[in-house]
Design a protein around this motif. Structure first.
Motif, PDB file in Angstrom:
ATOM      1  N   ILE A  31       4.927  13.099  -5.781  1.00  0.00           N
ATOM      2  CA  ILE A  31       5.671  11.935  -5.297  1.00  0.00           C
ATOM      3  C   ILE A  31       6.046  12.130  -3.832  1.00  0.00           C
ATOM      4  CG2 ILE A  31       7.827  10.624  -5.531  1.00  0.00           C
ATOM      5  CD1 ILE A  31       7.627  11.230  -8.592  1.00  0.00           C
ATOM      6  N   ALA A  32       6.547  13.303  -3.489  1.00  0.00           N
ATOM      7  CA  ALA A  32       6.923  13.593  -2.104  1.00  0.00           C
ATOM      8  C   ALA A  32       5.708  13.496  -1.182  1.00  0.00           C
ATOM      9  CB  ALA A  32       7.564  14.975  -2.007  1.00  0.00           C
ATOM     10  N   ALA A  33       4.574  14.026  -1.615  1.00  0.00           N
ATOM     11  CA  ALA A  33       3.357  13.963  -0.800  1.00  0.00           C
ATOM     12  C   ALA A  33       2.896  12.520  -0.610  1.00  0.00           C
ATOM     13  CB  ALA A  33       2.246  14.796  -1.445  1.00  0.00           C
ATOM     14  N   HIS A  34       3.020  11.713  -1.659  1.00  0.00           N
ATOM     15  CA  HIS A  34       2.636  10.300  -1.572  1.00  0.00           C
ATOM     16  C   HIS A  34       3.503   9.578  -0.543  1.00  0.00           C
ATOM     17  CE1 HIS A  34       1.412   6.278  -2.782  1.00  0.00           C
ATOM     18  NE2 HIS A  34       2.690   5.970  -2.924  1.00  0.00           N
ATOM     19  N   PHE A  35       4.814   9.732  -0.644  1.00  0.00           N
ATOM     20  CA  PHE A  35       5.702   9.047   0.288  1.00  0.00           C
ATOM     21  C   PHE A  35       5.540   9.583   1.709  1.00  0.00           C
ATOM     22  CE2 PHE A  35       8.061   7.660  -3.566  1.00  0.00           C
ATOM     23  CZ  PHE A  35       8.006   6.300  -3.317  1.00  0.00           C
ATOM     24  N   GLN A  36       5.242  10.865   1.852  1.00  0.00           N
ATOM     25  CA  GLN A  36       4.991  11.432   3.178  1.00  0.00           C
ATOM     26  C   GLN A  36       3.730  10.814   3.783  1.00  0.00           C
ATOM     27  OE1 GLN A  36       6.894  13.792   5.013  1.00  0.00           O
ATOM     28  NE2 GLN A  36       5.520  13.041   6.615  1.00  0.00           N
ATOM     29  N   ALA A  37       2.669  10.704   2.979  1.00  0.00           N
ATOM     30  CA  ALA A  37       1.417  10.111   3.465  1.00  0.00           C
ATOM     31  C   ALA A  37       1.623   8.651   3.862  1.00  0.00           C
ATOM     32  CB  ALA A  37       0.323  10.233   2.407  1.00  0.00           C
ATOM     33  N   MET A  38       2.380   7.912   3.052  1.00  0.00           N
ATOM     34  CA  MET A  38       2.658   6.517   3.384  1.00  0.00           C
ATOM     35  C   MET A  38       3.481   6.434   4.673  1.00  0.00           C
ATOM     36  SD  MET A  38       1.166   4.654   1.117  1.00  0.00           S
ATOM     37  CE  MET A  38       1.929   3.086   1.406  1.00  0.00           C
ATOM     38  N   GLY A  39       4.480   7.276   4.795  1.00  0.00           N
ATOM     39  CA  GLY A  39       5.294   7.299   6.009  1.00  0.00           C
ATOM     40  C   GLY A  39       4.473   7.656   7.243  1.00  0.00           C
ATOM     41  N   ASP A  40       3.566   8.620   7.091  1.00  0.00           N
ATOM     42  CA  ASP A  40       2.696   8.998   8.204  1.00  0.00           C
ATOM     43  C   ASP A  40       1.799   7.839   8.615  1.00  0.00           C
ATOM     44  OD1 ASP A  40       3.816  11.543   8.095  1.00  0.00           O
ATOM     45  OD2 ASP A  40       2.050  12.463   7.134  1.00  0.00           O
ATOM     46  N   PHE A  41       1.242   7.134   7.619  1.00  0.00           N
ATOM     47  CA  PHE A  41       0.363   5.996   7.895  1.00  0.00           C
ATOM     48  C   PHE A  41       1.121   4.906   8.649  1.00  0.00           C
ATOM     49  CE2 PHE A  41      -1.577   1.921   6.513  1.00  0.00           C
ATOM     50  CZ  PHE A  41      -2.853   2.091   7.018  1.00  0.00           C
ATOM     51  N   TYR A  42       2.282   4.504   8.120  1.00  0.00           N
ATOM     52  CA  TYR A  42       3.085   3.476   8.786  1.00  0.00           C
ATOM     53  C   TYR A  42       3.566   3.954  10.155  1.00  0.00           C
ATOM     54  CZ  TYR A  42       3.248   0.053   5.003  1.00  0.00           C
ATOM     55  OH  TYR A  42       2.922  -0.915   4.088  1.00  0.00           O
ATOM     56  N   GLY A  43       3.895   5.244  10.274  1.00  0.00           N
ATOM     57  CA  GLY A  43       4.312   5.797  11.565  1.00  0.00           C
ATOM     58  C   GLY A  43       3.209   5.710  12.607  1.00  0.00           C
ATOM     59  N   GLU A  44       1.983   5.998  12.203  1.00  0.00           N
ATOM     60  CA  GLU A  44       0.833   5.886  13.104  1.00  0.00           C
ATOM     61  C   GLU A  44       0.645   4.448  13.569  1.00  0.00           C
ATOM     62  OE1 GLU A  44      -3.988   5.927  12.735  1.00  0.00           O
ATOM     63  OE2 GLU A  44      -2.908   7.396  11.511  1.00  0.00           O
ATOM     64  N   LEU A  45       0.730   3.499  12.623  1.00  0.00           N
ATOM     65  CA  LEU A  45       0.568   2.092  12.988  1.00  0.00           C
ATOM     66  C   LEU A  45       1.688   1.633  13.919  1.00  0.00           C
ATOM     67  CD1 LEU A  45      -0.571   0.455   9.631  1.00  0.00           C
ATOM     68  CD2 LEU A  45      -1.970   1.334  11.504  1.00  0.00           C
ATOM     69  N   ALA A  46       2.907   2.093  13.663  1.00  0.00           N
ATOM     70  CA  ALA A  46       4.032   1.725  14.525  1.00  0.00           C
ATOM     71  C   ALA A  46       3.820   2.287  15.932  1.00  0.00           C
ATOM     72  CB  ALA A  46       5.346   2.227  13.932  1.00  0.00           C
ATOM     73  N   ALA A  47       3.381   3.539  16.022  1.00  0.00           N
ATOM     74  CA  ALA A  47       3.138   4.158  17.326  1.00  0.00           C
ATOM     75  C   ALA A  47       2.028   3.442  18.089  1.00  0.00           C
ATOM     76  CB  ALA A  47       2.790   5.638  17.145  1.00  0.00           C
ATOM     77  N   ASN A  48       1.039   2.914  17.374  1.00  0.00           N
ATOM     78  CA  ASN A  48      -0.074   2.188  17.987  1.00  0.00           C
ATOM     79  C   ASN A  48       0.288   0.743  18.311  1.00  0.00           C
ATOM     80  OD1 ASN A  48      -1.700   4.416  17.653  1.00  0.00           O
ATOM     81  ND2 ASN A  48      -2.706   3.645  15.815  1.00  0.00           N
ATOM     82  N   GLY A  49       1.458   0.281  17.875  1.00  0.00           N
ATOM     83  CA  GLY A  49       1.848  -1.103  18.070  1.00  0.00           C
ATOM     84  C   GLY A  49       1.153  -2.059  17.117  1.00  0.00           C
ATOM     85  N   GLU A  50       0.598  -1.521  16.013  1.00  0.00           N
ATOM     86  CA  GLU A  50      -0.148  -2.353  15.064  1.00  0.00           C
ATOM     87  C   GLU A  50       0.664  -2.744  13.833  1.00  0.00           C
ATOM     88  OE1 GLU A  50      -4.741  -1.033  15.618  1.00  0.00           O
ATOM     89  OE2 GLU A  50      -3.447   0.452  14.643  1.00  0.00           O
ATOM     90  N   LEU A  51       1.829  -2.157  13.640  1.00  0.00           N
ATOM     91  CA  LEU A  51       2.646  -2.464  12.467  1.00  0.00           C
ATOM     92  C   LEU A  51       3.642  -3.562  12.787  1.00  0.00           C
ATOM     93  CD1 LEU A  51       3.480  -1.743   9.533  1.00  0.00           C
ATOM     94  CD2 LEU A  51       5.139  -0.171  10.538  1.00  0.00           C
ATOM     95  N   VAL A  52       3.613  -4.636  12.013  1.00  0.00           N
ATOM     96  CA  VAL A  52       4.632  -5.674  12.115  1.00  0.00           C
ATOM     97  C   VAL A  52       5.745  -5.339  11.132  1.00  0.00           C
ATOM     98  CG1 VAL A  52       5.137  -8.142  11.848  1.00  0.00           C
ATOM     99  CG2 VAL A  52       2.963  -7.398  12.880  1.00  0.00           C
ATOM    100  N   THR A  53       5.391  -5.130   9.862  1.00  0.00           N
ATOM    101  CA  THR A  53       6.357  -4.731   8.840  1.00  0.00           C
ATOM    102  C   THR A  53       5.591  -4.319   7.585  1.00  0.00           C
ATOM    103  OG1 THR A  53       8.450  -5.309   7.749  1.00  0.00           O
ATOM    104  CG2 THR A  53       6.730  -6.993   7.757  1.00  0.00           C
ATOM    105  N   GLY A  54       6.268  -3.694   6.670  1.00  0.00           N
ATOM    106  CA  GLY A  54       5.670  -3.347   5.389  1.00  0.00           C
ATOM    107  C   GLY A  54       6.727  -2.831   4.431  1.00  0.00           C
ATOM    108  N   PHE A  55       6.574  -3.198   3.176  1.00  0.00           N
ATOM    109  CA  PHE A  55       7.534  -2.777   2.159  1.00  0.00           C
ATOM    110  C   PHE A  55       6.844  -2.640   0.819  1.00  0.00           C
ATOM    111  CE2 PHE A  55      10.169  -5.000   5.236  1.00  0.00           C
ATOM    112  CZ  PHE A  55      11.227  -4.130   5.385  1.00  0.00           C
TER     113      PHE A  55
END
Length: 129
Positions: A31-55
Motif C-alpha cells: 500500500i505504501a509503495a502504491h501511494f508513493q508511486a502515485m505521489g511520484d507520478f503526480y509530483g512529476e506532472l506538477a513539476a512539468n506543469g502538466e497536472l491540473v488536478t487529480g483525486f
C-alpha cells in the motif's frame, strides 16, 4: 489541451487498499509503495506543469444520487450505477499533444493496474480546452 484520465474499478479496488471497510488485501508495504508511486507520478506532472488536478474517490457505498423531481431535489443513497465498474478516481492533465496524453494515460494505467479512460475536456460550447 486538457484531458481527463479516469480510473474505474469495482469494490475490490477499495478493499485492496483497506478503504472499503474491510481488511486490506495488500500488505502495508504494498500500500505504501502504491501511494508513493502515485505521489511520484503526480509530483512529476506538477513539476512539468502538466497536472491540473487529480483525486481518488471514496468507496462507492458513500455515493448519493441527486435528481430534480417536480422542481425539488430528491436524493438516494448508494452507488449511482447498477454496474460492477464505477469511477474510482480521476486526473486532469494539460499537455501539448494527444500523443503525450496517451503516454501519460498508459503510465497511469500501469500504476493503477487497470485500464483507464482518456477523454478530452471541453469548454461550454464544445471547444476543447
Amino acid at each position: 489541451m486538457k484531458y481527463m484520465i479516469m480510473t474505474f474499478g469495482d469494490s475490490s479496488a477499495w478493499d485492496t487498499l483497506g478503504l472499503g471497510g474491510g481488511e486490506a488485501t495488500w500488505s502495508e508495504d504494498e500500500i505504501a509503495a502504491h501511494f508513493q508511486a502515485m505521489g511520484d507520478f503526480y509530483g512529476e506532472l506538477a513539476a512539468n506543469g502538466e497536472l491540473v488536478t487529480g483525486f481518488g474517490l471514496a468507496d462507492p457505498s458513500h455515493t448519493m444520487t441527486v435528481e430534480i423531481v417536480d422542481g425539488r431535489p430528491v436524493t438516494s443513497d448508494g452507488p449511482y450505477a447498477e454496474t460492477k465498474e464505477v469511477l474510482a478516481g480521476f486526473g486532469i492533465i494539460d499537455v501539448q499533444s494527444h500523443d503525450r496524453a496517451v503516454e501519460l494515460a498508459a503510465r497511469f494505467s500501469a500504476l493503477v493496474q487497470t485500464r483507464v479512460e482518456l477523454r478530452p475536456v471541453s469548454e461550454p460550447g464544445g471547444q476543447d480546452l
